[in-house]
Design a protein around this motif. Structure first.
Motif, PDB file in Angstrom:
ATOM      1  N   ALA A  23     -13.044  -4.557  -9.052  1.00 37.15           N
ATOM      2  CA  ALA A  23     -13.057  -4.483  -7.594  1.00 37.15           C
ATOM      3  C   ALA A  23     -11.909  -5.248  -6.943  1.00 37.15           C
ATOM      4  CB  ALA A  23     -14.380  -5.032  -7.061  1.00 37.15           C
ATOM      5  N   GLU A  24     -11.510  -6.345  -7.522  1.00 39.50           N
ATOM      6  CA  GLU A  24     -10.549  -7.256  -6.880  1.00 39.50           C
ATOM      7  C   GLU A  24      -9.251  -6.582  -6.443  1.00 39.50           C
ATOM      8  OE1 GLU A  24      -7.230  -9.948  -6.431  1.00 39.50           O
ATOM      9  OE2 GLU A  24      -7.525  -8.651  -8.190  1.00 39.50           O
ATOM     10  N   PRO A  25      -8.595  -5.774  -7.284  1.00 44.83           N
ATOM     11  CA  PRO A  25      -7.348  -5.159  -6.812  1.00 44.83           C
ATOM     12  C   PRO A  25      -7.563  -4.208  -5.637  1.00 44.83           C
ATOM     13  CG  PRO A  25      -7.668  -4.737  -9.181  1.00 44.83           C
ATOM     14  CD  PRO A  25      -8.877  -5.465  -8.683  1.00 44.83           C
ATOM     15  N   LEU A  26      -8.693  -3.533  -5.607  1.00 38.98           N
ATOM     16  CA  LEU A  26      -8.990  -2.608  -4.517  1.00 38.98           C
ATOM     17  C   LEU A  26      -9.282  -3.365  -3.223  1.00 38.98           C
ATOM     18  CD1 LEU A  26     -11.217  -0.211  -6.624  1.00 38.98           C
ATOM     19  CD2 LEU A  26      -8.860   0.197  -5.875  1.00 38.98           C
ATOM     20  N   ILE A  27     -10.097  -4.408  -3.326  1.00 37.45           N
ATOM     21  CA  ILE A  27     -10.404  -5.231  -2.145  1.00 37.45           C
ATOM     22  C   ILE A  27      -9.117  -5.877  -1.634  1.00 37.45           C
ATOM     23  CG2 ILE A  27     -11.635  -7.289  -1.337  1.00 37.45           C
ATOM     24  CD1 ILE A  27     -13.543  -4.955  -1.806  1.00 37.45           C
ATOM     25  N   ARG A  28      -8.313  -6.402  -2.550  1.00 36.88           N
ATOM     26  CA  ARG A  28      -7.050  -7.033  -2.159  1.00 36.88           C
ATOM     27  C   ARG A  28      -6.141  -6.040  -1.434  1.00 36.88           C
ATOM     28  NH1 ARG A  28      -5.070 -11.645  -3.183  1.00 36.88           N
ATOM     29  NH2 ARG A  28      -6.408 -12.069  -4.956  1.00 36.88           N
ATOM     30  N   SER A  29      -6.122  -4.780  -1.869  1.00 34.85           N
ATOM     31  CA  SER A  29      -5.264  -3.784  -1.215  1.00 34.85           C
ATOM     32  C   SER A  29      -5.682  -3.572   0.236  1.00 34.85           C
ATOM     33  CB  SER A  29      -5.274  -2.463  -1.982  1.00 34.85           C
ATOM     34  OG  SER A  29      -6.504  -1.774  -1.819  1.00 34.85           O
ATOM     35  N   GLY A  30      -6.979  -3.682   0.519  1.00 36.45           N
ATOM     36  CA  GLY A  30      -7.448  -3.574   1.897  1.00 36.45           C
ATOM     37  C   GLY A  30      -6.947  -4.721   2.759  1.00 36.45           C
ATOM     38  N   TYR A  31      -6.991  -5.930   2.223  1.00 35.63           N
ATOM     39  CA  TYR A  31      -6.456  -7.088   2.952  1.00 35.63           C
ATOM     40  C   TYR A  31      -4.942  -6.960   3.120  1.00 35.63           C
ATOM     41  CZ  TYR A  31     -10.779  -9.786   3.049  1.00 35.63           C
ATOM     42  OH  TYR A  31     -12.054 -10.224   3.314  1.00 35.63           O
ATOM     43  N   ASP A  32      -4.257  -6.529   2.066  1.00 36.17           N
ATOM     44  CA  ASP A  32      -2.800  -6.377   2.140  1.00 36.17           C
ATOM     45  C   ASP A  32      -2.401  -5.370   3.215  1.00 36.17           C
ATOM     46  OD1 ASP A  32      -2.537  -8.188   0.046  1.00 36.17           O
ATOM     47  OD2 ASP A  32      -2.092  -6.654  -1.467  1.00 36.17           O
ATOM     48  N   MET A  81     -19.313  -4.091   7.273  1.00 33.51           N
ATOM     49  CA  MET A  81     -18.470  -3.734   6.142  1.00 33.51           C
ATOM     50  C   MET A  81     -17.289  -4.691   6.217  1.00 33.51           C
ATOM     51  SD  MET A  81     -18.526   0.400   6.064  1.00 33.51           S
ATOM     52  CE  MET A  81     -19.492   1.125   7.383  1.00 33.51           C
ATOM     53  N   VAL A  82     -17.272  -5.688   5.349  1.00 35.74           N
ATOM     54  CA  VAL A  82     -16.328  -6.796   5.445  1.00 35.74           C
ATOM     55  C   VAL A  82     -14.949  -6.425   4.922  1.00 35.74           C
ATOM     56  CG1 VAL A  82     -15.892  -9.186   4.788  1.00 35.74           C
ATOM     57  CG2 VAL A  82     -18.230  -8.449   5.267  1.00 35.74           C
ATOM     58  N   ALA A  83     -14.884  -5.917   3.721  1.00 34.42           N
ATOM     59  CA  ALA A  83     -13.591  -5.621   3.100  1.00 34.42           C
ATOM     60  C   ALA A  83     -13.726  -4.346   2.295  1.00 34.42           C
ATOM     61  CB  ALA A  83     -13.167  -6.773   2.188  1.00 34.42           C
ATOM     62  N   CYS A  84     -12.681  -3.539   2.319  1.00 35.41           N
ATOM     63  CA  CYS A  84     -12.740  -2.260   1.627  1.00 35.41           C
ATOM     64  C   CYS A  84     -11.342  -1.842   1.203  1.00 35.41           C
ATOM     65  CB  CYS A  84     -13.334  -1.210   2.560  1.00 35.41           C
ATOM     66  SG  CYS A  84     -13.614   0.374   1.773  1.00 35.41           S
ATOM     67  N   GLY A  85     -11.244  -1.222   0.072  1.00 32.73           N
ATOM     68  CA  GLY A  85      -9.974  -0.688  -0.390  1.00 32.73           C
ATOM     69  C   GLY A  85     -10.213   0.308  -1.500  1.00 32.73           C
ATOM     70  N   GLY A  86      -9.280   1.216  -1.653  1.00 32.63           N
ATOM     71  CA  GLY A  86      -9.411   2.176  -2.731  1.00 32.63           C
ATOM     72  C   GLY A  86      -8.517   3.373  -2.532  1.00 32.63           C
ATOM     73  N   THR A  87      -8.817   4.409  -3.297  1.00 34.63           N
ATOM     74  CA  THR A  87      -8.060   5.649  -3.269  1.00 34.63           C
ATOM     75  C   THR A  87      -9.016   6.807  -3.017  1.00 34.63           C
ATOM     76  OG1 THR A  87      -8.308   5.944  -5.654  1.00 34.63           O
ATOM     77  CG2 THR A  87      -6.354   4.740  -4.906  1.00 34.63           C
ATOM     78  N   GLU A  88      -8.476   7.996  -2.877  1.00 32.28           N
ATOM     79  CA  GLU A  88      -9.264   9.208  -2.727  1.00 32.28           C
ATOM     80  C   GLU A  88     -10.216   9.144  -1.534  1.00 32.28           C
ATOM     81  OE1 GLU A  88     -10.647  10.924  -6.447  1.00 32.28           O
ATOM     82  OE2 GLU A  88      -9.419   9.471  -7.523  1.00 32.28           O
ATOM     83  N   LEU A  89      -9.648   8.844  -0.365  1.00 35.69           N
ATOM     84  CA  LEU A  89     -10.426   8.658   0.849  1.00 35.69           C
ATOM     85  C   LEU A  89     -11.422   9.781   1.102  1.00 35.69           C
ATOM     86  CD1 LEU A  89     -10.994   7.124   3.500  1.00 35.69           C
ATOM     87  CD2 LEU A  89      -9.127   8.416   4.522  1.00 35.69           C
ATOM     88  N   GLU A  90     -11.031  11.016   0.878  1.00 42.42           N
ATOM     89  CA  GLU A  90     -11.931  12.132   1.166  1.00 42.42           C
ATOM     90  C   GLU A  90     -13.219  12.056   0.354  1.00 42.42           C
ATOM     91  OE1 GLU A  90     -11.959  14.435   3.584  1.00 42.42           O
ATOM     92  OE2 GLU A  90     -10.297  13.232   4.310  1.00 42.42           O
ATOM     93  N   TYR A  91     -13.178  11.452  -0.822  1.00 44.76           N
ATOM     94  CA  TYR A  91     -14.378  11.313  -1.622  1.00 44.76           C
ATOM     95  C   TYR A  91     -15.185  10.093  -1.212  1.00 44.76           C
ATOM     96  CZ  TYR A  91     -12.878  15.024  -4.669  1.00 44.76           C
ATOM     97  OH  TYR A  91     -12.507  16.249  -5.153  1.00 44.76           O
ATOM     98  N   TRP A  92     -14.529   8.945  -1.066  1.00 46.46           N
ATOM     99  CA  TRP A  92     -15.327   7.744  -0.921  1.00 46.46           C
ATOM    100  C   TRP A  92     -15.726   7.432   0.496  1.00 46.46           C
ATOM    101  CZ3 TRP A  92     -13.471   3.376   1.545  1.00 46.46           C
ATOM    102  CH2 TRP A  92     -12.087   3.230   1.642  1.00 46.46           C
TER     103      TRP A  92
END
Length: 137
Positions: A23-32, A81-92
């Protein structure tokens, strides 16, 4: 186009150490993305039960991660929803329905997300409140 949401898993606080590396790299990408520092003790915050870690899994891979917390407000309990990050927006982004169900199960009056203005287009039914989006339940 609406996609079938992939599984959204809530990680128990006692298993944060096991899942945080995914989870950490995805959460970090949201903060970045919003030029903010990720809190150093986010895993400790989650292990202490102050928030929950959610993982969106598609084809055996974690495609998004989110943290939530329950916060009292004068109008009632709010699921943030405090922090969020990831790929494939249409899915998630379809997983938002699961967060809303969780919030209702916890007797929340609203769900709130803080983020970039684009979330207003991605999550219908929310309204802009300062820099927050909020949905009444």
């Amino acid at each position: 186009m609406r996609h079938e949401p992939p599984p959204l898993l809530c990680v128990p606080p006692d298993r944060i150490d096991e899942f945080w590396p995914l989870a950490e790299p995805l959460i970090r990408s949201g903060y970045d993305a919003v030029d903010e520092f990720m809190p150093d003790d986010m895993p400790g915050w989650l292990k202490a039960g102050k928030g929950l870690l959610w993982l969106c899994v598609r084809s055996g891979h974690v495609v998004a991660a989110m943290t939530t917390s329950l916060e009292p407000k004068p109008s009632g309990l709010c699921c943030r929803m405090v922090a969020c990050g990831g790929t494939e927006l249409e899915y998630w982004k379809a997983c938002e329905d699961r967060i809303v169900r969780y919030a209702r199960d916890e007797d929340c009056a609203s769900v709130r997300v803080t983020g970039r203005p684009g979330w207003g287009r991605a999550l219908p039914g929310y309204k802009i409140m300062q820099v927050d989006l909020e949905k009444a339940l």
